[in-house]
Design a protein around this motif. Structure first.
Motif, short mmCIF file in Angstrom:
data_model
loop_
_atom_site.label_atom_id
_atom_site.label_comp_id
_atom_site.label_asym_id
_atom_site.label_seq_id
_atom_site.Cartn_x
_atom_site.Cartn_y
_atom_site.Cartn_z
N TYR A 176 22.69 -1.38 -22.80
CA TYR A 176 21.35 -1.47 -23.38
C TYR A 176 21.34 -0.77 -24.73
O TYR A 176 22.07 0.20 -24.95
CB TYR A 176 20.31 -0.76 -22.51
N GLN A 187 18.57 1.29 -27.15
CA GLN A 187 17.23 1.89 -27.16
C GLN A 187 16.94 2.42 -28.56
O GLN A 187 17.58 3.36 -29.02
CB GLN A 187 17.11 3.02 -26.13
N LYS A 210 10.41 3.57 -30.50
CA LYS A 210 9.19 2.75 -30.43
C LYS A 210 9.46 1.29 -30.08
O LYS A 210 8.62 0.42 -30.31
CB LYS A 210 8.41 2.83 -31.74
N LYS A 211 10.63 1.00 -29.52
CA LYS A 211 10.94 -0.35 -29.07
C LYS A 211 11.35 -0.32 -27.61
O LYS A 211 11.87 0.70 -27.13
CB LYS A 211 12.09 -0.94 -29.89
N PRO A 212 11.16 -1.41 -26.90
CA PRO A 212 11.62 -1.45 -25.51
C PRO A 212 13.15 -1.45 -25.44
O PRO A 212 13.81 -1.86 -26.40
CB PRO A 212 11.08 -2.78 -24.98
N LEU A 213 13.66 -1.01 -24.30
CA LEU A 213 15.10 -1.15 -24.08
C LEU A 213 15.49 -2.61 -24.21
O LEU A 213 14.83 -3.50 -23.68
CB LEU A 213 15.48 -0.68 -22.67
N LEU A 227 18.33 -5.29 -23.36
CA LEU A 227 19.53 -5.59 -22.60
C LEU A 227 20.50 -6.36 -23.49
O LEU A 227 20.14 -7.39 -24.07
CB LEU A 227 19.17 -6.40 -21.36
N LEU A 262 20.22 4.64 -29.59
CA LEU A 262 20.82 5.21 -28.38
C LEU A 262 21.35 4.05 -27.55
O LEU A 262 20.60 3.11 -27.23
CB LEU A 262 19.77 5.99 -27.59
N LEU A 300 22.80 2.84 -24.10
CA LEU A 300 22.79 3.26 -22.71
C LEU A 300 23.61 2.31 -21.86
O LEU A 300 23.53 1.08 -22.01
CB LEU A 300 21.36 3.27 -22.17
N PHE A 347 21.35 4.86 -14.87
CA PHE A 347 21.70 4.97 -16.27
C PHE A 347 22.56 6.20 -16.55
O PHE A 347 22.41 7.24 -15.92
CB PHE A 347 20.44 5.05 -17.14
N GLY A 348 23.42 6.06 -17.55
CA GLY A 348 24.12 7.20 -18.11
C GLY A 348 23.25 7.90 -19.13
O GLY A 348 22.13 7.45 -19.41
N PRO A 349 23.73 9.00 -19.71
CA PRO A 349 22.93 9.77 -20.67
C PRO A 349 22.85 9.14 -22.05
O PRO A 349 22.01 9.53 -22.86
CB PRO A 349 23.67 11.10 -20.74
N ARG A 359 16.75 13.35 -24.34
CA ARG A 359 18.22 13.40 -24.40
C ARG A 359 18.90 13.02 -23.07
O ARG A 359 20.04 13.41 -22.80
CB ARG A 359 18.72 14.77 -24.86
N LYS A 360 18.18 12.29 -22.24
CA LYS A 360 18.75 11.82 -20.98
C LYS A 360 18.55 10.31 -20.86
O LYS A 360 17.72 9.72 -21.57
CB LYS A 360 18.05 12.49 -19.79
N GLY A 361 19.30 9.70 -19.95
CA GLY A 361 19.07 8.30 -19.65
C GLY A 361 17.90 8.13 -18.70
O GLY A 361 17.49 9.08 -18.03
N PRO A 362 17.32 6.94 -18.61
CA PRO A 362 16.22 6.70 -17.67
C PRO A 362 16.67 6.88 -16.23
O PRO A 362 17.82 6.60 -15.88
CB PRO A 362 15.85 5.23 -17.94
N PHE A 366 11.74 -4.33 -20.37
CA PHE A 366 11.16 -2.99 -20.34
C PHE A 366 9.96 -2.90 -21.26
O PHE A 366 9.87 -3.59 -22.28
CB PHE A 366 12.20 -1.97 -20.81
N GLY A 367 9.03 -1.99 -20.92
CA GLY A 367 7.99 -1.60 -21.84
C GLY A 367 8.55 -0.59 -22.83
O GLY A 367 9.69 -0.13 -22.70
N THR A 368 7.75 -0.23 -23.82
CA THR A 368 8.19 0.71 -24.85
C THR A 368 8.19 2.15 -24.35
O THR A 368 8.79 3.01 -24.98
CB THR A 368 7.30 0.62 -26.09
#
Lengths: 112, 110
Positions: A35, A37, A40-43, A45, A88, A90, A103-105, B41-44, B100-102
């Motif tokens: 993913y 990220q 201000k935007k959705p994830l 895929l 970011l 993911l 999810f990973g970090p 600083r973490k994933g979901p 996903f949503g924002t």
């Protein structure tokens, strides 16, 4: 190590560089995902792999190249990126019940 | 039109308040509905999931899905400072594509 790990956690690269992101899952899952990220935007895929086979590619530019050598490892190879690719990234994995994603970090990527 | 709409907030509440987070969607084929929590600083992290319509409760969290209105909600009772995070809703039709949503940024003030 448990869960989903990603390396590196931070990456700064120039537009002409080639780099790779790595993801490893220790959960015995069969599906893995990349993913993007952005603020201000959705994830978004990017790619989906089921049992090492790519099943989804959401119109991602060819400068992003995924690789899944086995069901525990996933790579994202990067080359000639653009500044707008800074985000970011993911990685996630899931068991047969596909809605349950872990999810990973993430890797914080900055393209200069 | 976006597939999933979510108010980004930020939302700030006092400790102990009931928090209501919402998403609307346009695709009537969605049948899997998820809520994730993401700390800085973490994933979901998956909090709740629901299949089709109805309510689901887990401790202080309740997820509601109203497919007729294309509207989902997450309620947090007795909110705690540790609940401060960004909450993401996510949906899927086939279980292979996820939308996903924002995200809504929540701060719980002690």
């Amino acid at each position: 190590e448990t869960g989903v790990t990603q390396t590196p956690r931070h990456l700064v690269m120039g537009m002409t560089n080639k780099k790779s992101l790595k993801c490893e899952q220790h959960l015995g899952h069969n599906a893995m995902y990349w993913y993007k990220q952005s603020a201000k935007k959705p994830l978004e895929l990017m790619f989906v792999y089921n049992f090492k086979e790519q099943t989804e590619n959401n119109s991602v530019p060819s400068r992003f190249s995924p690789e899944c050598p086995n069901s525990s490892h996933l790579f994202l190879h990067l080359h000639t990126l653009q500044p707008e690719d800074s985000a970011l990234y993911l990685c996630a994995s899931s068991p047969p019940r596909a809605y349950e994603q872990y999810f990973g970090p993430g890797t914080r990527l900055t393209v200069t | 039109q976006k597939e999933v709409e979510q108010d980004p907030g930020p939302l700030s509440v006092p400790e102990g308040a009931i928090v209501s987070l919402n998403c609307t969607y346009s695709n009537s084929a969605f049948q899997y509905f998820m809520w994730y929590r993401q700390y800085s600083r973490k994933g979901p992290e998956l909090l709740m999931y629901t299949y089709s319509s109805g309510n689901k409760e887990d401790g202080r969290f309740t997820a509601q899905v109203d497919k007729s209105s294309k509207y989902i909600s997450l309620f947090i009772r007795d909110s705690q400072p540790s609940d401060s995070a960004t909450y993401l809703c996510a949906m899927s039709d086939t279980g292979n594509q996820f939308y996903f949503g924002t995200g809504t940024s929540l701060t719980v003030i002690p």
